[in-house]
Write a protein that holds these residues in place. Structure first.
Motif, PDB file in Angstrom:
ATOM      1  N   GLU A  88      -3.566   1.762   1.354  1.00 27.73           N
ATOM      2  CA  GLU A  88      -4.005   1.070   0.138  1.00 27.73           C
ATOM      3  C   GLU A  88      -4.658  -0.271   0.472  1.00 27.73           C
ATOM      4  O   GLU A  88      -5.694  -0.636  -0.084  1.00 27.73           O
ATOM      5  CB  GLU A  88      -2.811   0.831  -0.786  1.00 27.73           C
ATOM      6  CG  GLU A  88      -2.384   2.043  -1.584  1.00 27.73           C
ATOM      7  CD  GLU A  88      -1.334   1.670  -2.616  1.00 27.73           C
ATOM      8  OE1 GLU A  88      -0.959   0.477  -2.692  1.00 27.73           O
ATOM      9  OE2 GLU A  88      -0.878   2.569  -3.342  1.00 27.73           O
ATOM     10  N   TYR A  89      -4.029  -1.008   1.406  1.00 24.93           N
ATOM     11  CA  TYR A  89      -4.533  -2.334   1.757  1.00 24.93           C
ATOM     12  C   TYR A  89      -5.917  -2.237   2.392  1.00 24.93           C
ATOM     13  O   TYR A  89      -6.819  -3.018   2.068  1.00 24.93           O
ATOM     14  CB  TYR A  89      -3.556  -3.020   2.717  1.00 24.93           C
ATOM     15  CG  TYR A  89      -3.920  -4.451   3.027  1.00 24.93           C
ATOM     16  CD1 TYR A  89      -3.489  -5.486   2.206  1.00 24.93           C
ATOM     17  CD2 TYR A  89      -4.706  -4.766   4.134  1.00 24.93           C
ATOM     18  CE1 TYR A  89      -3.825  -6.806   2.485  1.00 24.93           C
ATOM     19  CE2 TYR A  89      -5.051  -6.072   4.421  1.00 24.93           C
ATOM     20  CZ  TYR A  89      -4.607  -7.094   3.588  1.00 24.93           C
ATOM     21  OH  TYR A  89      -4.960  -8.397   3.856  1.00 24.93           O
TER      22      TYR A  89
ATOM     23  N   TYR B 289      -8.085   0.073   1.929  1.00 24.26           N
ATOM     24  CA  TYR B 289      -9.039   0.493   0.897  1.00 24.26           C
ATOM     25  C   TYR B 289      -9.404  -0.663  -0.029  1.00 24.26           C
ATOM     26  O   TYR B 289     -10.582  -0.878  -0.343  1.00 24.26           O
ATOM     27  CB  TYR B 289      -8.443   1.639   0.077  1.00 24.26           C
ATOM     28  CG  TYR B 289      -9.380   2.136  -1.003  1.00 24.26           C
ATOM     29  CD1 TYR B 289     -10.329   3.116  -0.725  1.00 24.26           C
ATOM     30  CD2 TYR B 289      -9.319   1.622  -2.292  1.00 24.26           C
ATOM     31  CE1 TYR B 289     -11.199   3.567  -1.705  1.00 24.26           C
ATOM     32  CE2 TYR B 289     -10.183   2.061  -3.289  1.00 24.26           C
ATOM     33  CZ  TYR B 289     -11.124   3.036  -2.983  1.00 24.26           C
ATOM     34  OH  TYR B 289     -11.984   3.471  -3.971  1.00 24.26           O
ATOM     35  N   GLN B 290      -8.396  -1.425  -0.449  1.00 24.32           N
ATOM     36  CA  GLN B 290      -8.628  -2.437  -1.478  1.00 24.32           C
ATOM     37  C   GLN B 290      -9.131  -3.767  -0.929  1.00 24.32           C
ATOM     38  O   GLN B 290      -9.842  -4.488  -1.619  1.00 24.32           O
ATOM     39  CB  GLN B 290      -7.330  -2.663  -2.258  1.00 24.32           C
ATOM     40  CG  GLN B 290      -6.896  -1.451  -3.072  1.00 24.32           C
ATOM     41  CD  GLN B 290      -5.532  -1.647  -3.712  1.00 24.32           C
ATOM     42  OE1 GLN B 290      -4.690  -2.375  -3.194  1.00 24.32           O
ATOM     43  NE2 GLN B 290      -5.314  -0.980  -4.845  1.00 24.32           N
ATOM     44  N   HIS B 291      -8.759  -4.099   0.328  1.00 19.73           N
ATOM     45  CA  HIS B 291      -9.073  -5.442   0.834  1.00 19.73           C
ATOM     46  C   HIS B 291     -10.048  -5.464   2.009  1.00 19.73           C
ATOM     47  O   HIS B 291     -10.827  -6.402   2.139  1.00 19.73           O
ATOM     48  CB  HIS B 291      -7.779  -6.150   1.255  1.00 19.73           C
ATOM     49  CG  HIS B 291      -6.822  -6.349   0.125  1.00 19.73           C
ATOM     50  ND1 HIS B 291      -6.975  -7.325  -0.830  1.00 19.73           N
ATOM     51  CD2 HIS B 291      -5.699  -5.669  -0.220  1.00 19.73           C
ATOM     52  CE1 HIS B 291      -5.992  -7.269  -1.709  1.00 19.73           C
ATOM     53  NE2 HIS B 291      -5.190  -6.266  -1.365  1.00 19.73           N
TER      54      HIS B 291
ATOM     55  N   HIS C  54     -11.985  -2.513   3.294  1.00 17.85           N
ATOM     56  CA  HIS C  54     -13.119  -1.624   3.003  1.00 17.85           C
ATOM     57  C   HIS C  54     -13.742  -1.034   4.255  1.00 17.85           C
ATOM     58  O   HIS C  54     -14.914  -0.640   4.249  1.00 17.85           O
ATOM     59  CB  HIS C  54     -14.205  -2.355   2.201  1.00 17.85           C
ATOM     60  CG  HIS C  54     -13.676  -3.165   1.047  1.00 17.85           C
ATOM     61  ND1 HIS C  54     -13.043  -2.587  -0.039  1.00 17.85           N
ATOM     62  CD2 HIS C  54     -13.654  -4.510   0.826  1.00 17.85           C
ATOM     63  CE1 HIS C  54     -12.672  -3.534  -0.885  1.00 17.85           C
ATOM     64  NE2 HIS C  54     -13.017  -4.715  -0.384  1.00 17.85           N
TER      65      HIS C  54
ATOM     66  N   PHE D  57      -7.659   6.923  -5.383  1.00 19.65           N
ATOM     67  CA  PHE D  57      -8.782   6.107  -4.938  1.00 19.65           C
ATOM     68  C   PHE D  57      -9.996   6.996  -4.670  1.00 19.65           C
ATOM     69  O   PHE D  57      -9.920   7.920  -3.848  1.00 19.65           O
ATOM     70  CB  PHE D  57      -8.414   5.336  -3.666  1.00 19.65           C
ATOM     71  CG  PHE D  57      -7.186   4.491  -3.815  1.00 19.65           C
ATOM     72  CD1 PHE D  57      -7.181   3.424  -4.685  1.00 19.65           C
ATOM     73  CD2 PHE D  57      -6.034   4.781  -3.096  1.00 19.65           C
ATOM     74  CE1 PHE D  57      -6.040   2.623  -4.829  1.00 19.65           C
ATOM     75  CE2 PHE D  57      -4.899   4.006  -3.230  1.00 19.65           C
ATOM     76  CZ  PHE D  57      -4.901   2.924  -4.112  1.00 19.65           C
TER      77      PHE D  57
ATOM     78  N   VAL E 233      -2.948   2.474 -10.719  1.00 21.66           N
ATOM     79  CA  VAL E 233      -3.926   1.451 -10.336  1.00 21.66           C
ATOM     80  C   VAL E 233      -5.000   1.386 -11.390  1.00 21.66           C
ATOM     81  O   VAL E 233      -5.095   2.248 -12.277  1.00 21.66           O
ATOM     82  CB  VAL E 233      -4.585   1.802  -8.977  1.00 21.66           C
ATOM     83  CG1 VAL E 233      -3.549   1.813  -7.878  1.00 21.66           C
ATOM     84  CG2 VAL E 233      -5.309   3.139  -9.036  1.00 21.66           C
ATOM     85  N   GLN E 234      -5.796   0.365 -11.330  1.00 21.49           N
ATOM     86  CA  GLN E 234      -6.911   0.250 -12.258  1.00 21.49           C
ATOM     87  C   GLN E 234      -7.966   1.288 -11.880  1.00 21.49           C
ATOM     88  O   GLN E 234      -8.656   1.173 -10.903  1.00 21.49           O
ATOM     89  CB  GLN E 234      -7.503  -1.166 -12.180  1.00 21.49           C
ATOM     90  CG  GLN E 234      -6.560  -2.268 -12.633  1.00 21.49           C
ATOM     91  CD  GLN E 234      -6.175  -2.115 -14.103  1.00 21.49           C
ATOM     92  OE1 GLN E 234      -6.994  -1.730 -14.934  1.00 21.49           O
ATOM     93  NE2 GLN E 234      -4.914  -2.411 -14.426  1.00 21.49           N
ATOM     94  N   ASP E 235      -8.033   2.322 -12.648  1.00 20.81           N
ATOM     95  CA  ASP E 235      -8.942   3.426 -12.344  1.00 20.81           C
ATOM     96  C   ASP E 235      -9.640   3.824 -13.629  1.00 20.81           C
ATOM     97  O   ASP E 235      -8.993   4.085 -14.657  1.00 20.81           O
ATOM     98  CB  ASP E 235      -8.145   4.612 -11.779  1.00 20.81           C
ATOM     99  CG  ASP E 235      -9.057   5.656 -11.169  1.00 20.81           C
ATOM    100  OD1 ASP E 235     -10.252   5.653 -11.502  1.00 20.81           O
ATOM    101  OD2 ASP E 235      -8.546   6.466 -10.380  1.00 20.81           O
TER     102      ASP E 235
END
Length: 866
Positions: free
Chosen positions: A712-713, A715-717, A719, A738, A814-816
């Motif tokens: 997750e980290y 992917y989100q931070h 990239h 994701f 998550v925000q999706d």
């Protein structure tokens, strides 16, 4: 003599003193005891009883092989030679240390690996940086770099120094740091006075050495602590080598900003220069691709592999040169034939400049230079920028060839003091001495015949003995015919012996001619070597040019022989390889063919690949393969694939394999987490991350939780383009959360209780690990296999829901923007979860919040939730 020995030994306490006595180097006291153990030589003694002095010795003519063993065992050797001819000494022969040999200062071929550099490094620490400077004394390559502190061990892994210099303050006050370096890298560490590392001292030492008023011409004027390290390097070489350092003609600033940074863990796990298990070169990427014809080329290729380019224009500059030689097989073959006849002139030039080269080294240089006109002619047909520039820089040094060819015989002896070096006709005085030495008997015979004719005494003869030298012997009956020029020397019973001024002059010439010839040859050779050493800068430049041609032709030949293709290099984040093959395994497989696989990451819609599948199916091979192909592409090489578009990476990170470092108090899991932390703290969107079984070193629930959160980290931070091979098939759920995460698995074919590994990667996840199948293939007893199946069934029944999904890994909200599926019925468990989401503990007291959470926890447990 022992007083002389002790005075010299006091000055060299940290080295084994090789003390020259006649034809031997002798060691005494503790040096003798240590050397006898390491070298396996006899320990004797001088005198007996309480005054006994331990003693061991080696022949001076074969000392190099013994020194090699001592250096490899981590010792320094001080060479103490006789500084005058023993026959001329009126008392004790003058002796002095002429050189100190250490692991980082060797220049002898027998002490060096011809395919890799041998670096002496110095280190200086400040509050925020490490200043590093390193030199390969055998080639003259001298570099500096200021680095962040977390990169120190990565640079040790890249450069693999043999010896490290550090200030005495650091050495004595940071023992844990010193021991860590020793333990991990097996480096000899030498403490040097702190003042040698001061910036002002270093600046003076460096400008004095290079004969400049500043360091601006080397782009080193504003270097930080690395400048102090560089000054310490030069001072150390002056103290140990006691000879010219003229071959060190420049200092370069290493620029990491145009290189792919590869940390220690990645270098090891990708097995770039040696294998993880045996630490041998055989089986590494470098061993597979190294088809170089010269030692200079081999060293340059190694440098490219451990330090690839990251600027696309620079990669393409090399790539076009490889392509041109790939497209011209006849030219490539001719170049490689020429290169195969070129010696290691880079290291030969250093030996010449340092005054340690023999006549054979100069002949090897001449023979190598003689190949350059043909090499230059062949390169003259090339049109790529890199090869055109190479041809322009290739100086053939015909004057050096002419000098050596005119002066030295084609097959000289290995020693330089025993004659036989200089070609006839080079020096008239030497020719005369050699003629006298070789033709003394014929001159005497001619002289005897002339004297018989002149005196009419047919029985006259010329003889020689050690007491009187040459003489003329005449029997007593001919005494009346003796010329007045004869000088009586000895009376015998029936004859007299005489000498003449002419005979005595010749006697002096004959008896000393051989020694005088050897001395003159030695002097002439030294003068010739000095003349050649003046061309050291040109020879070094030629060496660099030859190395470049060698590496480009090697990469072209590698591509031709193995059906490699030229990848398209871009500045995008795309990573698209069709039918990629592992460069090492493809060549090493014997009983089966390698199955090619694709990868397609665009850095936007497809960022992270979750790769599942059983052990032995090929997950680790696949992810390593991708990293190696990217690395090969960024050194300018072709790669084993059908097609490829590679957006450059700035760093390659890997977390592969399991290993503990018990000597440092670190478990397998701690090592794993340290390496993962390094990735999460240093990777960028342009990096390539390779993860294999992260989280496996702890409990299953811990491991899955950590692996999930790490993904997750990233992917989100971060990239970054990421390949994550895992047995935690629960992680496939991430693709539902994701849009940039995609699932792939390694195909297997089930056939009853058997499984067949198809080695093919396809889209989609898997929910089976086949670990018990693999255990059975490994030969685990049948009873254990059967019991494992029962335990597995019980565990799955307890941890999987009715849909076969893990109860312990619900999806994280998550925000999706994607719409969620509407549910017709809401379970009690979901109702509780909704209460948790709506709970705002900021509006109630901590005690109320704790009570409320405990209540919700009990309700979840009652509903079989988590």
């Amino acid at each position: 003599m022992m007083r002389q020995y002790n005075e010299i030994k006091i000055q060299h306490k940290d080295a084994l003193l090789f003390f020259r006595m006649g034809d031997f180097y002798e060691l005494f006291f503790e040096d003798a005891k240590l050397a006898s153990k390491v070298l396996g030589i006899t320990l004797t003694s001088r005198s007996k009883g309480e005054n006994s002095i331990p003693m061991a010795g080696v022949p001076h003519h074969s000392a190099e092989s013994y020194i090699r063993k001592l250096i490899k065992a981590g010792h320094k050797v001080a060479i103490c030679d006789q500084l005058q001819n023993p026959e001329e000494a009126k008392g004790i022969v003058d002796r002095g240390v002429t050189r100190i040999i250490t692991p980082g200062t060797v220049t002898e071929d027998s002490l060096l690996e011809d395919k890799s550099n041998n670096y002496l490094m110095a280190l200086l620490e400040t509050n925020t940086l490490f200043g590093l400077s390193w030199i390969d004394l055998s080639t003259g390559r001298f570099e500096v770099e200021d680095i962040q502190k977390d990169r120190l061990f990565d640079e040790f892994a890249r450069l693999n120094p043999s010896e490290l210099l550090m200030p005495e303050e650091t050495f004595h006050n940071h023992t844990a740091f010193v021991e860590k370096i020793r333990a991990e890298y097996n480096i000899m560490i030498t403490a040097r006075p702190d003042w040698e590392f001061s910036k002002d001292t270093a600046y003076h030492i460096l400008t004095e050495h290079f004969g400049t008023t500043s360091l601006e011409g080397f782009d080193c004027e504003d270097v930080g602590p690395a400048l102090g390290a560089a000054g310490a390097v030069i001072q150390y070489l002056k103290d140990t080598q006691k000879t010219s350092l003229r071959h060190i003609i420049k200092i370069q600033r290493y620029r990491a900003d145009n290189r792919v940074l590869i940390d220690k863990a990645t270098q090891q796990s990708l097995e770039l220069t040696q294998t993880m298990r045996t630490h041998d070169r055989e089986g590494s990427l470098l061993a597979i691709i190294d088809q170089t014809k010269t030692p200079m080329g081999a060293r340059l290729l190694r440098e490219w592999v451990i330090s690839p380019l990251r600027i696309s224009a620079e990669i393409k500059y090399r790539q076009v040169g490889v392509y041109e030689l790939f497209e011209k097989p006849e030219l490539r073959r001719e170049l490689r034939n020429i290169l195969s006849n070129i010696y290691d002139i880079e290291r030969i030039s250093t030996k010449i400049s340092c005054g340690r080269a023999n006549a054979r080294d100069l002949i090897a240089l001449k023979q190598s230079l003689s190949k350059l006109p043909a090499l230059k002619d062949q390169i003259g047909f090339c049109i790529s920028d890199i090869l055109v520039t190479t041809e322009q820089q290739l100086d053939t040094l015909e004057e050096v060839q002419t000098l050596i060819g005119a002066a030295l015989v084609s097959d000289p002896p290995p020693t330089i003091k025993d004659g036989g070096l200089i070609r006839e006709g080079y020096d008239p005085a030497l020719d005369e001495l050699k003629y006298i030495s070789k033709n003394g008997k014929s001159w005497i015979a001619n002289f005897q015949a002339e004297e018989i004719a002149r005196t009419g005494i047919n029985s006259l003869k010329v003889g020689y003995n050690k007491v009187f030298g040459y003489y003329i012997e005449v029997t007593n009956i001919h005494m009346d015919n003796i010329p007045k020029t004869y000088i009586r020397k000895q009376t015998l019973k029936n004859a007299e012996r005489f000498i003449t001024p002419e005979l005595k002059d010749y006697e002096t010439k004959v008896l000393t001619a051989d020694e005088r010839a050897k001395d003159l040859e030695y002097d002439l050779f030294i003068r010739i070597r000095e003349k050649v050493s003046a061309f050291t800068p040109q020879i070094q430049k030629i060496s660099e040019t030859i190395a470049l041609i060698d590496v480009l032709s090697t990469l072209a030949n590698l591509a031709s022989e193995n059906r490699y293709i030229m990848p398209e290099i871009t500045d995008s984040l795309e990573l698209n390889i069709i039918d990629g093959r592992h460069p090492v395994l493809t060549r090493k497989l014997i009983n089966e063919s390698f199955v090619p696989n694709d990868i397609n990451l665009d850095g936007v819609n497809n960022k992270i690949m979750i790769i599942t599948g059983p052990n032995m199916a090929g997950k680790s091979t696949y992810i390593r393969q991708v990293a190696l192909l990217v690395l090969m592409a960024q050194i300018g090489s072709f790669i084993p694939a059908k097609e490829a578009v590679i957006g450059t990476v700035d760093r390659i990170f890997t977390r592969v394999g399991a290993s503990d470092e018990l000597s440092r108090g670190q478990s397998t899991f701690m090592v794993e987490m340290n390496e993962t932390a390094n990735i999460l703290n240093n990777a960028t969107a342009r990096s390539l991350i390779i993860l294999d079984e992260v989280g496996r070193g702890t409990s299953t629930f811990d491991g899955i939780s950590i692996a999930w959160a790490i993904t997750e980290y990233i992917y989100q931070h971060i990239h970054a383009r990421t390949l994550f091979a895992t047995h935690y098939h629960e992680l496939t759920e991430l693709a539902l959360l994701f849009p940039g995460v995609i699932n792939f698995n390694i195909l297997v074919k089930e056939w009853g209780d058997e499984i067949i590994f198809l080695r093919k990667i396809v889209e989609g996840g898997t929910d089976k690990s086949y670990g018990i199948h693999v255990a059975r293939l490994a030969g685990i007893p049948k009873e254990v296999i059967q019991r494992a199946r029962i335990i597995l069934n019980n565990l799955e029944a307890a941890t999987l829901d009715i849909n076969g999904k893990p109860k312990f890994a619900p999806l994280k909200t998550v925000q999706d923007k994607r719409p969620t599926q509407l549910k017709l019925f809401v379970s009690k468990q979901d109702m509780v979860i909704e209460e948790i989401k709506k709970l705002d503990i900021s509006k109630i007291s901590p005690l109320e919040a704790l009570n409320k959470l405990n209540e919700l926890k009990r309700r979840l447990e009652d509903n079989n939730g988590l």
